[in-house]
Motif scaffolding. Sequence first.
Motif, PDB file in Angstrom:
ATOM      1  N   LEU A  67       0.705  -1.185  -0.020  1.00 30.58           N
ATOM      2  CA  LEU A  67      -0.068  -0.142  -0.110  1.00 30.58           C
ATOM      3  C   LEU A  67       0.741   1.318   0.062  1.00 30.58           C
ATOM      4  O   LEU A  67       0.504   2.369  -0.657  1.00 30.58           O
ATOM      5  CB  LEU A  67      -0.864  -0.136   1.283  1.00 30.58           C
ATOM      6  N   ALA A  68       1.807   1.083   0.804  1.00 33.91           N
ATOM      7  CA  ALA A  68       2.943   2.283   0.639  1.00 33.91           C
ATOM      8  C   ALA A  68       3.206   2.589  -0.711  1.00 33.91           C
ATOM      9  O   ALA A  68       3.475   3.645  -1.201  1.00 33.91           O
ATOM     10  CB  ALA A  68       4.116   2.114   1.552  1.00 33.91           C
ATOM     11  N   ARG A  69       3.590   1.646  -1.460  1.00 30.63           N
ATOM     12  CA  ARG A  69       4.034   1.814  -2.904  1.00 30.63           C
ATOM     13  C   ARG A  69       2.832   2.369  -3.733  1.00 30.63           C
ATOM     14  O   ARG A  69       3.213   3.213  -4.493  1.00 30.63           O
ATOM     15  CB  ARG A  69       4.638   0.400  -3.371  1.00 30.63           C
ATOM     16  N   VAL A  70       1.653   1.859  -3.439  1.00 37.89           N
ATOM     17  CA  VAL A  70       0.533   2.420  -4.255  1.00 37.89           C
ATOM     18  C   VAL A  70       0.524   3.839  -3.845  1.00 37.89           C
ATOM     19  O   VAL A  70       0.144   4.381  -4.992  1.00 37.89           O
ATOM     20  CB  VAL A  70      -0.720   1.507  -4.104  1.00 37.89           C
ATOM     21  N   PHE A  71       0.463   4.225  -2.989  1.00 32.65           N
ATOM     22  CA  PHE A  71       0.389   5.637  -2.526  1.00 32.65           C
ATOM     23  C   PHE A  71       1.243   6.559  -3.022  1.00 32.65           C
ATOM     24  O   PHE A  71       0.909   7.716  -3.503  1.00 32.65           O
ATOM     25  CB  PHE A  71       0.286   5.699  -0.857  1.00 32.65           C
ATOM     26  N   ARG A  72       2.600   5.993  -3.102  1.00 32.87           N
ATOM     27  CA  ARG A  72       3.565   6.945  -3.404  1.00 32.87           C
ATOM     28  C   ARG A  72       3.576   6.721  -5.217  1.00 32.87           C
ATOM     29  O   ARG A  72       3.609   8.063  -5.680  1.00 32.87           O
ATOM     30  CB  ARG A  72       4.798   6.304  -3.238  1.00 32.87           C
ATOM     31  N   PHE A  73       2.837   5.770  -5.540  1.00 36.56           N
ATOM     32  CA  PHE A  73       2.977   5.809  -7.032  1.00 36.56           C
ATOM     33  C   PHE A  73       1.931   6.829  -7.615  1.00 36.56           C
ATOM     34  O   PHE A  73       2.042   7.490  -8.584  1.00 36.56           O
ATOM     35  CB  PHE A  73       2.685   4.438  -7.598  1.00 36.56           C
ATOM     36  N   LEU A  74       0.743   6.926  -6.927  1.00 31.24           N
ATOM     37  CA  LEU A  74      -0.271   7.585  -7.179  1.00 31.24           C
ATOM     38  C   LEU A  74      -0.103   8.938  -6.887  1.00 31.24           C
ATOM     39  O   LEU A  74      -0.876   9.793  -7.097  1.00 31.24           O
ATOM     40  CB  LEU A  74      -1.588   7.186  -6.487  1.00 31.24           C
ATOM     41  N   GLY A  75       1.183   9.311  -5.923  1.00 35.50           N
ATOM     42  CA  GLY A  75       1.152  10.927  -5.512  1.00 35.50           C
ATOM     43  C   GLY A  75       0.444  11.318  -4.357  1.00 35.50           C
ATOM     44  O   GLY A  75       0.361  12.461  -4.240  1.00 35.50           O
ATOM     45  N   ILE A  76       0.093  10.374  -3.603  1.00 38.31           N
ATOM     46  CA  ILE A  76      -0.870  10.864  -2.646  1.00 38.31           C
ATOM     47  C   ILE A  76      -0.039  10.385  -1.213  1.00 38.31           C
ATOM     48  O   ILE A  76      -0.495  10.950  -0.084  1.00 38.31           O
ATOM     49  CB  ILE A  76      -2.171  10.048  -2.392  1.00 38.31           C
TER      50      ILE A  76
END
Length: 472
Positions: A67-76
Amino acid sequence: MKQTGLVIGGGLSGLFCAGFLALLGYRVELFEAAPRLAPVVRGFWRDGWYFDTGFHYTSGLGEGGILARVFRFLGIADALQVVRLNPQGFDGVRFKDGEEFLFPAEVSELRRGLAERFPADAEGIGAFFNQIDRVCNGLPMLKLKPRSVPDAEVENAWRCSLQTVINKHIRDPRLGRLLSLHCLLHGVAPEHVPFAVHAGVAGLYYRGAHTLRGGGERLVEVLRATLLSLGVNVHCNAQVTAIKLRADRSIDGVCLQDGREFVGRHCIATLHPHALPGLLPDKALRPIYIRRLRSLQSSGSACCLFGYPKRAIPQLEGRNLYLEFDSANGQAPIYLTRGSGEAHSGVIAICPEVETDWNIPDYRERKRQRLVEIQQAIECHSPNLARDICWVDGGTPKTFQRYANAPVAGLYGAAHCLDQVNPQPRTRVEGLFLAGQAVVAPGLLGTALSAFWACQEMCGDQRLREGLMTCQ
């Protein structure tokens, strides 16, 4: 010219899908039937108190987590404040006789604590958690790897239940109840949930549990702002009533209840699988596939109490609390939380319900009776704790069904259980894909993973995976 991606459903799965597709270069149209995005997850306010109905805590937000990767990828990531729950005990359990146990956010500490409390089962505890770790580490979906043939142990873990594994390793009934307590995280009873599903869900919580400052409301608002900045067209009060197909039976677009039509060759439906056949023309799906979708069992639902703390409640500071009852009396464990634990955070008590059909003539009276029963159960179990909470409202499975705009009740949509096969992201309709908790896994992590797999299948290459893997 950009390709158009249509996303049906503005819950978390839909929001993640829309973000992924926009970053992959699609022109995205997102449709949500409710007046606001993600109505269940965003929670509600009452008399100055915030009740985080859909997001309490999650795994995968630690360093390098999915999830940390997803949040960073989405820019949030920079707009969200991650809060780690108490590492000495992110979940507490209190039995009716007063005994308590804390689940530390470190597998070695959890194993040690359980072995000290249940020394006769020390060897079985070690074997159980070794199996949890091996299966969790071997699940391709948690490593964002293309689907492949898993090793024999992981394959077997899809065919045996959590209860079977507990019975193999554990003798003490109380220990068995502790190890199955986190079935609430996926809504399937231990005798029905595949061990692989439980290992993939609970196994990650054992490594660290987090929440977000501002809870589900903050997450939804940050995602919404990000989607708008990426050029996503967000349509609320936009009920999709039909998916249009071309002459070659591929996706052509969607029709809305208000008469508007949108054209697009790619569509991701994040709604409950039961609802999909009703949106498509006759014969678009094979009869056997339709029967499979409509026969999917729902995950467990729950009744909830909402209240505010009269004073500080130490048992709910930095952790959640499960009230465990004697299984002989038939009362399921009751889960209490204050979400992110801010000054304005209300208390939520969640009690799993076996009966999910609440469409009954005397609904209001039955709701009142059931909420009183839950309140009395809490008072009987932990009277001192009960005196610190003023209950102001409550909800039933019907409440959650209405807010989720779902055809059936269920905290996590369609269940992941032994006797059914859940749908895959790709359908036989060219350009139509599925995402949501029913597809990959339940919970916040499941919504993100299902969005990843649906968008990965749609784009047909490794751009999304490569982007996520570079986000640290």
